[in-house]
Each structure stands twice: as structure tokens, then as C-alpha cells.
Design an enzyme around this catalytic site. Structure first.
Site, PDB file in Angstrom:
ATOM      1  N   CYS A  70      27.833  -9.659 -27.017  1.00 32.19           N
ATOM      2  CA  CYS A  70      26.776 -10.038 -26.071  1.00 32.19           C
ATOM      3  C   CYS A  70      26.821  -9.208 -24.791  1.00 32.19           C
ATOM      4  O   CYS A  70      25.882  -9.236 -24.003  1.00 32.19           O
ATOM      5  CB  CYS A  70      26.889 -11.520 -25.733  1.00 32.19           C
ATOM      6  SG  CYS A  70      26.966 -12.538 -27.201  1.00 32.19           S
ATOM      7  N   ASN A 105      20.312 -17.887 -28.011  1.00 28.71           N
ATOM      8  CA  ASN A 105      21.267 -16.823 -27.689  1.00 28.71           C
ATOM      9  C   ASN A 105      20.897 -15.567 -28.480  1.00 28.71           C
ATOM     10  O   ASN A 105      21.068 -15.529 -29.691  1.00 28.71           O
ATOM     11  CB  ASN A 105      22.682 -17.306 -28.049  1.00 28.71           C
ATOM     12  CG  ASN A 105      23.748 -16.269 -27.726  1.00 28.71           C
ATOM     13  OD1 ASN A 105      23.447 -15.118 -27.440  1.00 28.71           O
ATOM     14  ND2 ASN A 105      25.009 -16.692 -27.800  1.00 28.71           N
ATOM     15  N   HIS A 111      24.365 -13.761 -19.171  1.00 30.32           N
ATOM     16  CA  HIS A 111      24.095 -13.839 -20.610  1.00 30.32           C
ATOM     17  C   HIS A 111      23.693 -15.278 -20.949  1.00 30.32           C
ATOM     18  O   HIS A 111      24.318 -16.229 -20.469  1.00 30.32           O
ATOM     19  CB  HIS A 111      25.342 -13.410 -21.386  1.00 30.32           C
ATOM     20  CG  HIS A 111      25.269 -13.737 -22.841  1.00 30.32           C
ATOM     21  ND1 HIS A 111      24.165 -13.456 -23.600  1.00 30.32           N
ATOM     22  CD2 HIS A 111      26.157 -14.340 -23.678  1.00 30.32           C
ATOM     23  CE1 HIS A 111      24.371 -13.874 -24.841  1.00 30.32           C
ATOM     24  NE2 HIS A 111      25.569 -14.408 -24.904  1.00 30.32           N
TER      25      HIS A 111
HETATM   26  O1  UT7 Z   1      27.272 -15.473 -26.967  1.00 28.20           O
HETATM   27  C1  UT7 Z   1      28.592 -15.342 -27.368  1.00 28.20           C
HETATM   28  C2  UT7 Z   1      29.446 -16.323 -26.794  1.00 28.20           C
HETATM   29  N1  UT7 Z   1      29.186 -17.639 -27.311  1.00 28.20           N
HETATM   30  C3  UT7 Z   1      29.305 -18.666 -26.514  1.00 28.20           C
HETATM   31  O2  UT7 Z   1      29.524 -18.460 -25.356  1.00 28.20           O
HETATM   32  C4  UT7 Z   1      29.228 -20.068 -27.079  1.00 28.20           C
HETATM   33  C5  UT7 Z   1      30.172 -20.945 -26.325  1.00 28.20           C
HETATM   34  N2  UT7 Z   1      30.307 -22.269 -26.841  1.00 28.20           N
HETATM   35  C6  UT7 Z   1      29.311 -23.204 -26.739  1.00 28.20           C
HETATM   36  O3  UT7 Z   1      28.247 -22.918 -26.237  1.00 28.20           O
HETATM   37  C7  UT7 Z   1      29.598 -24.600 -27.225  1.00 28.20           C
HETATM   38  O4  UT7 Z   1      30.971 -24.739 -27.464  1.00 28.20           O
HETATM   39  C8  UT7 Z   1      28.794 -24.974 -28.520  1.00 28.20           C
HETATM   40  C9  UT7 Z   1      27.312 -25.119 -28.175  1.00 28.20           C
HETATM   41  C10 UT7 Z   1      28.987 -23.909 -29.575  1.00 28.20           C
HETATM   42  C11 UT7 Z   1      29.285 -26.309 -29.062  1.00 28.20           C
HETATM   43  O5  UT7 Z   1      29.135 -27.318 -28.063  1.00 28.20           O
HETATM   44  P1  UT7 Z   1      30.346 -28.326 -27.770  1.00 28.20           P
HETATM   45  O6  UT7 Z   1      29.891 -29.259 -26.731  1.00 28.20           O
HETATM   46  O7  UT7 Z   1      31.533 -27.449 -27.469  1.00 28.20           O
HETATM   47  O8  UT7 Z   1      30.469 -29.111 -29.129  1.00 28.20           O
HETATM   48  P2  UT7 Z   1      31.717 -29.223 -30.108  1.00 28.20           P
HETATM   49  O9  UT7 Z   1      31.883 -27.947 -30.881  1.00 28.20           O
HETATM   50  O10 UT7 Z   1      32.895 -29.713 -29.324  1.00 28.20           O
HETATM   51  O11 UT7 Z   1      31.241 -30.362 -31.075  1.00 28.20           O
HETATM   52  C12 UT7 Z   1      31.003 -31.686 -30.592  1.00 28.20           C
HETATM   53  C13 UT7 Z   1      30.417 -32.512 -31.705  1.00 28.20           C
HETATM   54  C14 UT7 Z   1      31.190 -32.451 -33.006  1.00 28.20           C
HETATM   55  O12 UT7 Z   1      31.135 -33.724 -33.603  1.00 28.20           O
HETATM   56  P3  UT7 Z   1      32.391 -34.739 -33.465  1.00 28.20           P
HETATM   57  O13 UT7 Z   1      33.558 -34.023 -34.056  1.00 28.20           O
HETATM   58  O14 UT7 Z   1      32.540 -35.000 -32.007  1.00 28.20           O
HETATM   59  O15 UT7 Z   1      31.933 -35.939 -34.238  1.00 28.20           O
HETATM   60  C15 UT7 Z   1      30.400 -31.478 -33.841  1.00 28.20           C
HETATM   61  O16 UT7 Z   1      30.557 -31.704 -35.236  1.00 28.20           O
HETATM   62  O17 UT7 Z   1      29.101 -32.046 -32.005  1.00 28.20           O
HETATM   63  C16 UT7 Z   1      29.003 -31.811 -33.415  1.00 28.20           C
HETATM   64  N3  UT7 Z   1      28.061 -30.728 -33.641  1.00 28.20           N
HETATM   65  C17 UT7 Z   1      26.739 -30.905 -33.837  1.00 28.20           C
HETATM   66  N4  UT7 Z   1      26.003 -32.027 -33.920  1.00 28.20           N
HETATM   67  C18 UT7 Z   1      24.677 -31.878 -34.126  1.00 28.20           C
HETATM   68  C19 UT7 Z   1      28.319 -29.393 -33.637  1.00 28.20           C
HETATM   69  N5  UT7 Z   1      27.188 -28.711 -33.856  1.00 28.20           N
HETATM   70  C20 UT7 Z   1      26.194 -29.626 -33.985  1.00 28.20           C
HETATM   71  C21 UT7 Z   1      24.799 -29.531 -34.205  1.00 28.20           C
HETATM   72  N6  UT7 Z   1      24.084 -30.684 -34.270  1.00 28.20           N
HETATM   73  N7  UT7 Z   1      24.167 -28.345 -34.346  1.00 28.20           N
END
Ligand code: UT7
Length: 331
Positions: free
Chosen positions: A116, A288, A258
Site C-alpha cells: 500500500c 482499501n 492510506h
Molecule cells: O492496507 C494494508 C494494511 N491493512 C490494514 O491496515 C488492515 C488492518 N486491520 C484492520 O483494519 C482490522 O484488523 C480488520 C478490519 C481487518 C478486522 O477488524 P477487527 O476489529 O480487528 O476484527 P477482528 O479480526 O478482531 O475480528 C472480530 C470479530 C471476529 O469474530 P469473534 O471471533 O469476535 O466472534 C471475526 O470473526 O469479527 C469477525 N469478523 C467478521 N464479522 C462479520 C471478521 N470479519 C468479519 C466480517 N463480517 N467481514
């Protein structure tokens, strides 16, 4: 540093493919919800390429617009650099295909793989070619087609990405120009490389039936860890360029970070203590787009009349590598 010339952004352009997929469309494809995507990321829509479109097509559209905005002709281009991790092919480079598409002269053309941060890395390289006097006009493009590298069985990543391209003509500034690239600072930390990776398709793990079956040709990301590193490293790179030039954050007219997650952008803004009204955000429309996100946001802000000649813009990125960087410009 022996600087003969200074570099400026002479014109910008962007292109997003026509097909728009919103969060409600994604609800029908994977186990997700509009509510989750909006609250966790700030995203609503993203653009996806048509079957016959690839990175070079998107890049060429954006390039034409940047040339037009800079009032330059194709024959003025001395250098083409494309930042992308979703090139048409492993080789030849997308930059060479763009050169052919434009009908540009036999200038140097190459791609940069910095995730990115690709557009900022490419812009920094172009700046140095201009400052040392070897080129006068560089075409710099950030382009991604991440929809081709998406695992639709991984809801943690598949909802996050969109396709698009953004371009800038970076040119030698005239002595009467106020616009110039003031300073840049780019870094990488390869020890975190496995946190954001397309595992297969290269020489480490060539394509086999198994790698395809196991979705190893798609984005693999540890989102939580990346999130924290993103805020920390973008903040550090911004602080480095501000301090090195004795600039206070209050002197910044616009921050373009970004667009990976609204919460990352807001955390960075809070840490920098910048007025939220100065932070440019378009993540709800494009999601993104990796290396394309900064030049798309820049072009939109310029065409909307937000960023005007003379404004000071701080751009910062973070991505696979892990790479990061900041660029301070007077537009
Ligand atoms: O551009 C390159 C660099 N990339 C980034 O900078 C991305 C950085 N990371 C992020 O933006 C975030 O970490 C994400 C958006 C990828 C994820 O958000 P989060 O708040 O960190 O969620 P998480 O991965 O901790 O997941 C929380 C919950 C999980 O469920 P449980 O285990 O709490 O029951 C996931 O299974 O959200 C669930 N989950 C979803 N639920 C509905 C993960 N993806 C989804 C989804 N829809 N698409």
C-alpha cells in the site's frame, strides 16, 4: 545533499472501474453484514474490474487524466514508475505495458513492489530522478486489482479491498513555482513480512493444484497486528518529516493517509493532533485500494477544490513488506 532541482506535483488523475459492489451485495456473497463492515472499517462501496480489465488498463486511464491535468503530452514523459502488487503479469512490468498503451517514448519504465506504500515509494524515487537532473517529467501511478487476489471464503479479508488507480505527473519545478516536494521519509521492516502476504505464485511456492485449492494465491493478513503497526509506523514517519523540517502539525492544510480502515485513519489523526476537518477520507466509496488509495484521494480532493495551489499536504502510507512512508509537499 546535492540538489540541483526541486520536484513538484504538476497534475493528478484517477480511475475506478465501473462495477460497484456495496456492503449489501457482499451480505449475499459471504457471512458478513453492512453493520460490521461500516463500524469496523468505515467502508460501504468498492469498485471491481470487469472480466477483460487488468491493472495496466486502469493505470492507463489514470495516466491520461494526470497528463491532461498537468497540460503535458505523452512525448513529455521521461520516466514511468508503477507501484502495484497486483500487476498484469509477474513480468513484464505494468509500467512497460502502460508505456506501450500510451505510446510513450523509450523512457525508463519499471514497477515498485511496496504494498500500500507503493505510490509514495514510487513518488520518492521519481523525486530523486528529478532532483538530480536526469529527468524532467515522471509519470507515477499507484494501481491495484485486489479483487483478483481475494479469498471469498475468508470474510476477514474479502470485504476490505477494491480496485482502482491514481496517477501523478511529478515534474521539475520552475524557479517561479511555489509547489514542491518538501521532504520524504520511507522505511521498511521485513521482519513483519508474513503478516500480510500472498504466499504462492512466486519462486518460493510456485502454482500447483494444491496452492490454488488452499487459496494461497490470495491475500493473507493478520489484521489485528497490522492495525497497531499501521498507526505506529505512519505516526513515526509523519513525525520524522515534520520535525526534520521544523514544521508544526498546525501548518499542515491536509492529511492524506492510506485508506485501509477509518479507525486507523482516526487513530493516526488523534495521535498527530490534527484537526479532523483537515483529514481527507474517501474509504466509504472505494474501500482499501492499496497503492491506489493515496493518489485517488489526492486527485479527488484536488478536483473537488479542497486542495489548492500552495496548500501543504502530508501524505502517509503503510503496507505489505512491511513498508511505510511519509511525504510532505506544498501543492
Ligand atoms: O492496507 C494494508 C494494511 N491493512 C490494514 O491496515 C488492515 C488492518 N486491520 C484492520 O483494519 C482490522 O484488523 C480488520 C478490519 C481487518 C478486522 O477488524 P477487527 O476489529 O480487528 O476484527 P477482528 O479480526 O478482531 O475480528 C472480530 C470479530 C471476529 O469474530 P469473534 O471471533 O469476535 O466472534 C471475526 O470473526 O469479527 C469477525 N469478523 C467478521 N464479522 C462479520 C471478521 N470479519 C468479519 C466480517 N463480517 N467481514
Amino acid at each position: 545533499m546535492n540538489m540541483q532541482y526541486t520536484a513538484k506535483i504538476a497534475g493528478t488523475g484517477m480511475y475506478a472501474p465501473k462495477r460497484i459492489v456495496n456492503n449489501f451485495d457482499l451480505e449475499k456473497m459471504v457471512d458478513t453484514s453492512d453493520e460490521w463492515i461500516r463500524t469496523r472499517t468505515g467502508m460501504f462501496e468498492r469498485h471491481f474490474v470487469a472480466d477483460d480489465e487488468a491493472a495496466s488498463d486502469l493505470a492507463t486511464h489514470a495516466a491520461h487524466k494526470a497528463l491532461e491535468a498537468a497540460k503535458l503530452r505523452v512525448r513529455d514523459i521521461d520516466l514511468i514508475i508503477v507501484g502495484s502488487v497486483t500487476s498484469d503479469h509477474a513480468f513484464p512490468s505494468t509500467a512497460c505495458i502502460v508505456q506501450k498503451n500510451l505510446g510513450a517514448k523509450s523512457c525508463m519504465a519499471f514497477d515498485v513492489s511496496a504494498g500500500c506504500s507503493g505510490f509514495l515509494y514510487a513518488s520518492d524515487i521519481a523525486r530523486q530522478f528529478i532532483e538530480n537532473g536526469s529527468v524532467e517529467h515522471a509519470l507515477v501511478i499507484g494501481v491495484e486489482v485486489l479483487s483478483r487476489f481475494t479469498n471469498w471464503e475468508d470474510r476477514g479479508t474479502c470485504v476490505l479491498f477494491g480496485d482502482g488507480s491514481g496517477a501523478a505527473m511529478i515534474s521539475r519545478a520552475k524557479s517561479t513555482d511555489i509547489g514542491r516536494i518538501i521532504d520524504t521519509h520511507m522505511e521498511a521492516d521485513g521482519t513483519y513480512g508474513n503478516l500480510l502476504i500472498q504466499p504462492a505464485g512466486g519462486s518460493r511456492l510456485p502454482a500447483t493444484d494444491e496452492t490454488v485449492r488452499e487459496h494461497k494465491h490470495t491475500v493473507h493478513m493478520e489484521g489485528n497486528r497490522i492495525f497497531k503497526l499501521a498507526v505506529k509506523s505512519m505516526y513515526n514517519q509523519c513525525e520524522t518529516v515534520l520535525k526534520r523540517n521544523n514544521w508544526d502539525v498546525k501548518s499542515i492544510d491536509w492529511l492524506i493517509s492510506h485508506q485501509a480502515n477509518l479507525r486507523i485513519i482516526e487513530s493516526l489523526g488523534n495521535k498527530l493532533k490534527i484537526d479532523p476537518k483537515k483529514v481527507i477520507i474517501n474509504i466509504e466509496k472505494y474501500a482499501n485500494t492499496s497503492a491506489a488509495s493515496i493518489p485517488i484521494a489526492l486527485d479527488e480532493a484536488v478536483r473537488a477544490g479542497k486542495i489548492r495551489r500552495g496548500d501543504v499536504v502530508l501524505m502517509t502510507a503503510f503496507g505489505a513488506g512491511l513498508t511505510s512512508g511519509a511525504m510532505l509537499i506544498r501543492f
